[in-house]
Design an enzyme around this catalytic site. Structure first.
Site, PDB file in Angstrom:
ATOM      1  N   GLU A   1     -28.726  -4.491 -80.128  1.00 56.12           N
ATOM      2  CA  GLU A   1     -27.314  -4.449 -79.711  1.00 56.12           C
ATOM      3  C   GLU A   1     -26.746  -3.033 -79.794  1.00 56.12           C
ATOM      4  O   GLU A   1     -25.995  -2.597 -78.930  1.00 56.12           O
ATOM      5  CB  GLU A   1     -26.486  -5.386 -80.603  1.00 56.12           C
ATOM      6  CG  GLU A   1     -26.826  -6.847 -80.412  1.00 56.12           C
ATOM      7  CD  GLU A   1     -26.180  -7.692 -81.493  1.00 56.12           C
ATOM      8  OE1 GLU A   1     -25.126  -8.274 -81.246  1.00 56.12           O
ATOM      9  OE2 GLU A   1     -26.733  -7.764 -82.611  1.00 56.12           O
TER      10      GLU A   1
ATOM     11  N   GLN B   1     -17.594  25.829 -72.997  1.00 62.13           N
ATOM     12  CA  GLN B   1     -18.002  25.631 -74.390  1.00 62.13           C
ATOM     13  C   GLN B   1     -18.089  24.134 -74.717  1.00 62.13           C
ATOM     14  O   GLN B   1     -18.792  23.743 -75.647  1.00 62.13           O
ATOM     15  CB  GLN B   1     -16.986  26.330 -75.306  1.00 62.13           C
ATOM     16  CG  GLN B   1     -17.269  26.198 -76.777  1.00 62.13           C
ATOM     17  CD  GLN B   1     -16.488  27.218 -77.590  1.00 62.13           C
ATOM     18  OE1 GLN B   1     -16.772  28.412 -77.556  1.00 62.13           O
ATOM     19  NE2 GLN B   1     -15.479  26.762 -78.299  1.00 62.13           N
TER      20      GLN B   1
ATOM     21  N   LYS C   1     -28.413 -16.618 -90.423  1.00 66.05           N
ATOM     22  CA  LYS C   1     -28.454 -15.632 -89.334  1.00 66.05           C
ATOM     23  C   LYS C   1     -29.526 -14.555 -89.516  1.00 66.05           C
ATOM     24  O   LYS C   1     -29.785 -14.075 -90.608  1.00 66.05           O
ATOM     25  CB  LYS C   1     -27.092 -14.924 -89.215  1.00 66.05           C
ATOM     26  CG  LYS C   1     -25.962 -15.793 -88.729  1.00 66.05           C
ATOM     27  CD  LYS C   1     -26.124 -16.299 -87.303  1.00 66.05           C
ATOM     28  CE  LYS C   1     -25.874 -15.222 -86.273  1.00 66.05           C
ATOM     29  NZ  LYS C   1     -24.479 -14.789 -86.248  1.00 66.05           N
TER      30      LYS C   1
ATOM     31  N   ASN D   1     -29.887 -11.251 -87.168  1.00 68.15           N
ATOM     32  CA  ASN D   1     -29.219 -10.662 -85.999  1.00 68.15           C
ATOM     33  C   ASN D   1     -29.989  -9.472 -85.419  1.00 68.15           C
ATOM     34  O   ASN D   1     -30.484  -8.635 -86.176  1.00 68.15           O
ATOM     35  CB  ASN D   1     -27.809 -10.194 -86.386  1.00 68.15           C
ATOM     36  CG  ASN D   1     -26.911 -11.357 -86.766  1.00 68.15           C
ATOM     37  OD1 ASN D   1     -27.052 -12.453 -86.226  1.00 68.15           O
ATOM     38  ND2 ASN D   1     -26.021 -11.127 -87.711  1.00 68.15           N
TER      39      ASN D   1
ATOM     40  N   THR E   1     -34.148 -15.127 -61.737  1.00 73.98           N
ATOM     41  CA  THR E   1     -33.205 -14.381 -60.900  1.00 73.98           C
ATOM     42  C   THR E   1     -31.854 -15.039 -61.181  1.00 73.98           C
ATOM     43  O   THR E   1     -31.806 -16.260 -61.413  1.00 73.98           O
ATOM     44  CB  THR E   1     -33.530 -14.484 -59.391  1.00 73.98           C
ATOM     45  OG1 THR E   1     -33.405 -15.835 -58.981  1.00 73.98           O
ATOM     46  CG2 THR E   1     -34.938 -13.997 -59.077  1.00 73.98           C
ATOM     47  N   HIS E   2     -30.809 -14.256 -61.203  1.00 72.95           N
ATOM     48  CA  HIS E   2     -29.461 -14.763 -61.573  1.00 72.95           C
ATOM     49  C   HIS E   2     -29.467 -15.409 -62.963  1.00 72.95           C
ATOM     50  O   HIS E   2     -28.670 -16.288 -63.236  1.00 72.95           O
ATOM     51  CB  HIS E   2     -28.946 -15.786 -60.560  1.00 72.95           C
ATOM     52  CG  HIS E   2     -29.078 -15.353 -59.135  1.00 72.95           C
ATOM     53  ND1 HIS E   2     -28.104 -14.659 -58.463  1.00 72.95           N
ATOM     54  CD2 HIS E   2     -30.103 -15.499 -58.261  1.00 72.95           C
ATOM     55  CE1 HIS E   2     -28.513 -14.401 -57.223  1.00 72.95           C
ATOM     56  NE2 HIS E   2     -29.728 -14.895 -57.080  1.00 72.95           N
TER      57      HIS E   2
ATOM     58  N   TYR F   1     -17.884  32.354 -65.630  1.00 74.64           N
ATOM     59  CA  TYR F   1     -17.725  31.664 -66.912  1.00 74.64           C
ATOM     60  C   TYR F   1     -16.262  31.374 -67.207  1.00 74.64           C
ATOM     61  O   TYR F   1     -15.371  32.174 -66.921  1.00 74.64           O
ATOM     62  CB  TYR F   1     -18.310  32.527 -68.058  1.00 74.64           C
ATOM     63  CG  TYR F   1     -18.130  31.873 -69.416  1.00 74.64           C
ATOM     64  CD1 TYR F   1     -19.026  30.921 -69.866  1.00 74.64           C
ATOM     65  CD2 TYR F   1     -17.032  32.181 -70.226  1.00 74.64           C
ATOM     66  CE1 TYR F   1     -18.850  30.284 -71.102  1.00 74.64           C
ATOM     67  CE2 TYR F   1     -16.851  31.557 -71.460  1.00 74.64           C
ATOM     68  CZ  TYR F   1     -17.767  30.609 -71.885  1.00 74.64           C
ATOM     69  OH  TYR F   1     -17.578  29.986 -73.083  1.00 74.64           O
TER      70      TYR F   1
ATOM     71  N   SER G   1     -26.296 -11.982 -91.906  1.00 70.71           N
ATOM     72  CA  SER G   1     -24.837 -12.067 -91.881  1.00 70.71           C
ATOM     73  C   SER G   1     -24.347 -12.164 -93.307  1.00 70.71           C
ATOM     74  O   SER G   1     -25.015 -12.746 -94.168  1.00 70.71           O
ATOM     75  CB  SER G   1     -24.420 -13.299 -91.086  1.00 70.71           C
ATOM     76  OG  SER G   1     -23.146 -13.742 -91.513  1.00 70.71           O
TER      77      SER G   1
ATOM     78  N   SER H   1     -16.836  27.776 -81.999  1.00 74.03           N
ATOM     79  CA  SER H   1     -17.840  26.754 -81.700  1.00 74.03           C
ATOM     80  C   SER H   1     -18.973  26.770 -82.723  1.00 74.03           C
ATOM     81  O   SER H   1     -19.952  26.036 -82.586  1.00 74.03           O
ATOM     82  CB  SER H   1     -18.411  26.971 -80.291  1.00 74.03           C
ATOM     83  OG  SER H   1     -18.860  28.310 -80.146  1.00 74.03           O
TER      84      SER H   1
HETATM   85  N1  ARG Z   1     -19.048  29.969 -77.605  1.00 72.27           N
HETATM   86  C1  ARG Z   1     -19.081  30.227 -76.220  1.00 72.27           C
HETATM   87  C2  ARG Z   1     -19.555  28.997 -75.451  1.00 72.27           C
HETATM   88  O1  ARG Z   1     -20.088  28.166 -76.063  1.00 72.27           O
HETATM   89  C3  ARG Z   1     -20.012  31.375 -75.948  1.00 72.27           C
HETATM   90  C4  ARG Z   1     -19.678  32.156 -74.746  1.00 72.27           C
HETATM   91  C5  ARG Z   1     -18.437  32.892 -74.981  1.00 72.27           C
HETATM   92  N2  ARG Z   1     -18.100  33.772 -73.900  1.00 72.27           N
HETATM   93  C6  ARG Z   1     -16.876  34.269 -73.756  1.00 72.27           C
HETATM   94  N3  ARG Z   1     -16.684  35.037 -72.745  1.00 72.27           N
HETATM   95  N4  ARG Z   1     -15.897  33.957 -74.546  1.00 72.27           N
HETATM   96  O2  ARG Z   1     -19.389  28.890 -74.284  1.00 72.27           O
END
Ligand code: ARG
Length: 460
Positions: A290, A322, A283, A285, A155-156, A317, A277, A23
């Site tokens: 948007e 993650q 145009k 825009n 309204t509407h 956990y 445009s 991560s």
């Molecule tokens: N990268 C993990 C997360 O974002 C951190 C926690 C990891 N914990 C574990 N027991 N592998 O959740």
């Protein structure tokens, strides 16, 4: 880079699994929070004699150095690290040798990550709070300038009754004030510290979770270690709130798109917040409005993604969690970017009072006032309503407005009509006569403006 968890296995994970599992690409965003948490943890360990004072000081100094180096660019976050927690610990160990390996006493990445996300959200929600206050200031400014600007209220999406542009804008001030209040409520609920819950069950070391919680600015440590590491309610709550902010912005943007069209022509947007445009030279825009409307869907998606991720998870956990971060970061960044563009777009738009007034002149939006006139002369409201409807049909057939129909014609409908009628159905008069609390009448709008000014002052 050696895995933190090499031991039970040899850590020789397949390259594909390694990159799938990592991560670091996104959680490095929380490096400041991760180091802040580690510093509080080290200080707590030293205060309890789990580390010596000297060891604690050395770890604190090294962590400070790592943060300074990352922020100055002297130290690059290694993409080979599994996550931000592993990276910080590995760097600490590189710099301090075996002492670096002591930091992870009485904690786990599970409580660490739960802490980091809270600290990140606390920082970001402070910035979003500032943006919401700037937005309210911009609304206050525009509304102050448009108190006499009569437009049709709908309204509407059908013309309904005359209101002022100021009153219409101030409706949005109420929405964003509610968002601010939710933001602060959510912040209070989130402000409990998971650090020290460890993997799920707490620890055998004599730690002081109150010390860490206090040092990190939390109101208290989380009361149940299993909840501490598996709770992401605060993230769901913030994503719900961000979705609501986007919904409010999106409704405002929808109106800006309509108002800036040729069909309405109620406002013109500054060139700085429009595009042209590539093929149609005429145009201009409203792309920003948007896009904000469009990005609302992304933020709703982020909320749904997290709710769905969490729904089947057993305590405590699980690695599924993650997945919380990218959704959360995306929503935070989207809301911040949308507010940052919306505020100057609002500040620089030009209201077109004549066009609003012209639109208000059509559509018989003073028909309710006509009925109120007859009611005040003694006719029951329901009968006055019916008669007014018949007069509107008559005017439509004649191609005239209620103000243009002569008194003689009115008298054929009811002898109650007198010359004073015209003062009652004049559009500006219709607005001025609205005296109830919270109405579009000028006194009510003044009250709303001064209440908003007082609110903004109290938040300075
Ligand atoms: N990268 C993990 C997360 O974002 C951190 C926690 C990891 N914990 C574990 N027991 N592998 O959740």
């Amino acid at each position: 880079m050696e895995k933190l968890w090499a031991g039970r296995t040899d850590g020789a994970i397949s390259a594909a699994a390694d990159s799938f599992n990592a991560s670091i690409a996104f959680d490095q965003k929380m490096i400041r929070q991760d180091i802040t948490g580690s510093m509080a943890h080290a200080a707590m360990l030293a205060s309890r004699g789990i580390l010596t004072g000297e060891e604690g000081d050395a770890i604190l100094a090294a962590l400070e150095g790592i943060l300074a180096d990352v922020e100055s660019g002297a130290l690059a976050v290694s993409p080979a690290a599994e996550d931000v927690h592993s990276f910080v610990e590995a760097t600490l160990t590189e710099r301090l040798g075996d002492l670096g390996k002591k930091l992870h006493t009485a904690r786990s990445r599970n409580d660490q990550v739960a802490l980091d996300v809270r600290l990140y959200l606390r920082d970001e929600s402070g910035k979003i709070r500032g943006l919401l206050l700037s937005l309210l200031k911009a609304i206050h400014q525009k509304a102050s300038e448009t108190q006499d600007c009569v437009m049709p209220g709908y309204t509407h999406l059908q013309r309904a009754q005359p209101v002022t542009f100021a009153h219409h804008l101030l409706a949005y001030a109420q929405m964003f004030k509610r968002d601010l209040s939710w933001l602060s409520d959510a912040g209070k609920r989130m402000n409990v510290c998971p650090l020290g819950a460890c993997a799920l069950a707490g620890t055998t070391f004599d730690t002081d979770r109150f010390f860490t919680a206090k040092k990190l600015g939390f109101d208290a440590p989380a009361a149940n270690s299993m909840d501490a590491v598996s709770d992401r309610d605060f993230a769901v709550e913030h994503l719900s709130l961000f979705s609501q902010i986007m919904m409010h912005l999106s409704r405002f943007c929808e109106e800006i798109v309509l108002w800036s069209s040729w069909e309405f022509g109620f406002i013109s947007l500054s060139d700085a917040f429009t595009t042209g445009s590539s093929i149609m030279p005429q145009k201009k825009n409203p792309d920003m409005a948007e896009l904000i409307r469009g990005k609302t869907g992304r933020v709703y998606g982020d909320l749904m993604a997290l709710l769905t991720t969490l729904k089947g998870l057993p305590l405590a956990y699980n690695k599924d969690m993650q997945e919380d971060k990218e959704a959360l970061f995306d929503a935070v960044e989207t809301v911040s970017a949308c507010l940052s563009v919306f505020i100057p777009m609002l500040e620089t738009l030009t209201p077109k009072p004549d066009a609003m007034r012209r639109a208000a002149g059509k559509g018989f939006i003073n028909a309710t006032d006509l009925a109120d006139y007859l009611t005040k002369k003694g006719l029951p409201f329901r009968s006055a309503y019916k008669l007014s409807g018949q007069i509107v049909t008559h005017c439509m057939n004649q191609g005239v407005t209620l103000e243009e129909l002569p008194l003689a014609a009115y008298k054929t409908f009811s002898p109650l009509f007198e010359e004073d009628l015209y003062g009652e159905i004049d559009l500006l008069a219709c607005v001025k006569k609205r005296i109830s609390y919270g109405s579009t009448g000028p006194d009510s709008v003044k009250t709303q403006l001064s209440d908003l000014a007082a609110f903004l002052k109290s938040r300075e």
